[in-house]
Scaffold this motif. Structure first.
Motif, short mmCIF file in Angstrom:
data_model
loop_
_atom_site.label_atom_id
_atom_site.label_comp_id
_atom_site.label_asym_id
_atom_site.label_seq_id
_atom_site.Cartn_x
_atom_site.Cartn_y
_atom_site.Cartn_z
N VAL A 48 20.04 2.55 31.89
CA VAL A 48 18.74 1.93 31.67
C VAL A 48 18.94 0.59 30.98
O VAL A 48 18.46 -0.45 31.44
N VAL A 63 13.80 -1.76 35.09
CA VAL A 63 13.13 -1.77 33.78
C VAL A 63 13.04 -3.16 33.18
O VAL A 63 12.44 -3.33 32.11
N CYS A 67 11.25 -3.04 29.26
CA CYS A 67 12.01 -2.37 28.21
C CYS A 67 12.78 -3.40 27.37
O CYS A 67 13.23 -4.42 27.90
N MET A 80 9.99 1.08 25.41
CA MET A 80 9.60 1.14 26.82
C MET A 80 8.10 0.95 26.94
O MET A 80 7.33 1.71 26.34
N LEU A 83 5.02 2.17 31.24
CA LEU A 83 5.78 3.25 31.85
C LEU A 83 5.15 3.70 33.16
O LEU A 83 3.91 3.72 33.32
N ASP A 87 9.71 6.56 35.86
CA ASP A 87 10.54 6.47 34.65
C ASP A 87 10.80 7.84 34.03
O ASP A 87 11.61 7.96 33.11
#
Length: 113
Positions: A48, A63, A67, A80, A83, A87
């Motif tokens: 991630v 992401v 993020c 994060m 979302l 995810d």
């Protein structure tokens, strides 16, 4: 033996935010890289985000912009936002000393649509 202790997973609605935190149990652990991986059912574990000791960060394309990873000594945090249902996964903290790698036990993130 270094342990990585995670916190912050849970259930959130799509569009919401979560913050994951991970701390290494051994303060003398000289960390090179810390990061977060995730694994959804039937999927491979994937990166991630990660951050190295010099502060350089790396994010999965999926992401980027949503993020932010940050680190303070032997603690790493993943913020994060926005979302999405995709995810949802078990998120694992990772750390290495440039040689050996360590994993946390995983924390579940569930995103409801």
């Amino acid at each position: 033996q270094v342990q990585l202790v995670e916190s912050g997973g849970g259930l959130v609605e799509a569009g919401g935010s979560l913050r994951l935190s991970c701390a290494a149990s051994e303060s003398r652990f000289s960390i090179n890289r810390m990061g977060w991986y995730r694994q959804a059912p039937g999927q491979q574990r994937e990166l991630v985000a990660s951050i190295i000791s010099g502060g350089r960060t790396n994010y999965a394309d999926s992401v980027k912009g949503r993020c932010t990873i940050s680190r303070d000594k032997n603690r790493v945090t993943l913020q994060m936002n926005s979302l999405r249902p995709e995810d949802a996964a078990v998120y694992y903290c990772y750390a290495d000393d440039g040689g050996r790698g360590y994993w946390g036990q995983g924390t579940q993130v569930t995103v409801s649509s």
